[in-house]
Design an enzyme around this catalytic site. Structure first.
Site, PDB file in Angstrom:
ATOM      1  N   GLY A  46       0.834  -1.199   0.000  1.00  0.00           N
ATOM      2  CA  GLY A  46       0.000   0.000   0.000  1.00  0.00           C
ATOM      3  C   GLY A  46       0.864   1.242   0.000  1.00  0.00           C
ATOM      4  O   GLY A  46       2.002   1.220   0.476  1.00  0.00           O
ATOM      5  N   GLN A  51       2.854   9.925   1.370  1.00  0.00           N
ATOM      6  CA  GLN A  51       4.188   9.336   1.511  1.00  0.00           C
ATOM      7  C   GLN A  51       5.147   9.748   0.400  1.00  0.00           C
ATOM      8  O   GLN A  51       6.355   9.605   0.536  1.00  0.00           O
ATOM      9  CB  GLN A  51       4.087   7.802   1.535  1.00  0.00           C
ATOM     10  CG  GLN A  51       3.403   7.264   2.780  1.00  0.00           C
ATOM     11  CD  GLN A  51       3.259   5.763   2.692  1.00  0.00           C
ATOM     12  OE1 GLN A  51       2.309   5.256   2.109  1.00  0.00           O
ATOM     13  NE2 GLN A  51       4.221   5.036   3.241  1.00  0.00           N
ATOM     14  N   CYS A  91       5.603  -0.284   7.291  1.00  0.00           N
ATOM     15  CA  CYS A  91       5.266   0.878   6.476  1.00  0.00           C
ATOM     16  C   CYS A  91       6.497   1.283   5.681  1.00  0.00           C
ATOM     17  O   CYS A  91       7.606   1.302   6.224  1.00  0.00           O
ATOM     18  CB  CYS A  91       4.835   2.021   7.398  1.00  0.00           C
ATOM     19  SG  CYS A  91       4.419   3.531   6.526  1.00  0.00           S
ATOM     20  N   LEU A  92       6.286   1.626   4.412  1.00  0.00           N
ATOM     21  CA  LEU A  92       7.427   2.038   3.577  1.00  0.00           C
ATOM     22  C   LEU A  92       8.072   3.317   4.107  1.00  0.00           C
ATOM     23  O   LEU A  92       9.232   3.583   3.817  1.00  0.00           O
ATOM     24  CB  LEU A  92       6.981   2.224   2.122  1.00  0.00           C
ATOM     25  CG  LEU A  92       6.523   0.941   1.413  1.00  0.00           C
ATOM     26  CD1 LEU A  92       5.989   1.272   0.022  1.00  0.00           C
ATOM     27  CD2 LEU A  92       7.645  -0.083   1.338  1.00  0.00           C
ATOM     28  N   HIS A 133      -4.788   1.733   7.442  1.00  0.00           N
ATOM     29  CA  HIS A 133      -3.402   2.231   7.562  1.00  0.00           C
ATOM     30  C   HIS A 133      -3.151   3.359   6.550  1.00  0.00           C
ATOM     31  O   HIS A 133      -2.598   4.399   6.898  1.00  0.00           O
ATOM     32  CB  HIS A 133      -2.450   1.049   7.332  1.00  0.00           C
ATOM     33  CG  HIS A 133      -0.994   1.385   7.302  1.00  0.00           C
ATOM     34  ND1 HIS A 133      -0.087   0.870   8.203  1.00  0.00           N
ATOM     35  CD2 HIS A 133      -0.266   2.174   6.463  1.00  0.00           C
ATOM     36  CE1 HIS A 133       1.125   1.349   7.926  1.00  0.00           C
ATOM     37  NE2 HIS A 133       1.046   2.132   6.868  1.00  0.00           N
ATOM     38  N   GLU A 134      -3.584   3.153   5.315  1.00  0.00           N
ATOM     39  CA  GLU A 134      -3.329   4.160   4.276  1.00  0.00           C
ATOM     40  C   GLU A 134      -4.169   5.418   4.479  1.00  0.00           C
ATOM     41  O   GLU A 134      -3.699   6.526   4.234  1.00  0.00           O
ATOM     42  CB  GLU A 134      -3.577   3.572   2.884  1.00  0.00           C
ATOM     43  CG  GLU A 134      -2.726   2.358   2.523  1.00  0.00           C
ATOM     44  CD  GLU A 134      -1.233   2.544   2.722  1.00  0.00           C
ATOM     45  OE1 GLU A 134      -0.740   3.688   2.615  1.00  0.00           O
ATOM     46  OE2 GLU A 134      -0.554   1.556   3.029  1.00  0.00           O
ATOM     47  N   HIS A 137      -2.509   7.713   6.801  1.00  0.00           N
ATOM     48  CA  HIS A 137      -1.467   8.548   6.181  1.00  0.00           C
ATOM     49  C   HIS A 137      -2.051   9.853   5.651  1.00  0.00           C
ATOM     50  O   HIS A 137      -1.436  10.907   5.777  1.00  0.00           O
ATOM     51  CB  HIS A 137      -0.814   7.824   4.995  1.00  0.00           C
ATOM     52  CG  HIS A 137       0.274   6.873   5.382  1.00  0.00           C
ATOM     53  ND1 HIS A 137       1.408   7.270   6.042  1.00  0.00           N
ATOM     54  CD2 HIS A 137       0.415   5.534   5.170  1.00  0.00           C
ATOM     55  CE1 HIS A 137       2.199   6.209   6.228  1.00  0.00           C
ATOM     56  NE2 HIS A 137       1.618   5.147   5.708  1.00  0.00           N
TER      57      HIS A 137
HETATM   58 NI    NI Z   1       2.389   3.185   5.631  1.00  0.00          NI
END
Ligand code: NI
Length: 167
Positions: A46, A51, A91-92, A133-134, A137
């Site tokens: 995701g 991000q 998470c990236l 989660h997204e 963000h």
């Molecule tokens: Ni994330």
């Protein structure tokens, strides 16, 4: 397709609240393709526009085994949720860090797809967790915010040390 740079915790830009997309343009379509390419390359399941330092309510997700089932949610809103589920999340934007986070198990999300069509999706399990989660963000929230301040500070110090070593 250019890959986009992913911001990393504790970068303040990750705290920006994203704005609603009012009209979808061709440029958005290209951006969504770039987001998907960046997510697959990372690799991740995701990615939120926040991000990659673009503050519009757009997220992409693909939780399929063969990476062939991409979802794009524009202006996503969770309209109902139920149950509880604890999953280990990463998470990236918070590399090499994983923690168990409790979230709703099932969600109903209303969004616009990349063709500009209004959609409603009812889902549970990994996809539901990933959507939550997204969407966090887009609100400037990270999964580490659910941890204690002590744990979050430890993660921040570990990552800052890694960045210094890479300079
Ligand atoms: Ni994330």
């Amino acid at each position: 397709m250019p890959l986009l740079d992913i911001l990393c915790f504790p970068d303040d830009r990750l705290r920006t609240r994203a704005k609603k997309v009012n009209s979808l343009t061709l440029e958005h379509q290209k951006f969504i393709d770039d987001m998907l390419a960046t997510m697959y390359e990372a690799p991740g399941i995701g990615l939120a526009a926040t991000q990659v330092n673009r503050h519009e309510r757009i997220i992409v997700i693909d939780v399929s085994e063969n990476k062939a089932d991409p979802y794009c949610f524009i202006n996503p809103e969770i309209i109902s949720s139920s149950g509880q589920e604890t999953m280990e999340e990463g998470c990236l934007s918070v590399p090499e860090t994983y923690a168990e986070i409790e979230r709703a198990d099932s969600v109903v999300v209303r969004y616009m797809d990349r063709k500009g069509k209004e959609q409603t999706l009812e889902t549970s399990g990994l996809l539901a967790v990933c959507i939550q989660h997204e969407i966090d963000h887009l609100q400037g929230k990270l999964f580490v915010d659910y941890l204690s301040k002590l744990k979050r500070d430890r993660i921040r110090k570990k990552l800052e040390k890694q960045w210094r070593q890479k300079l």
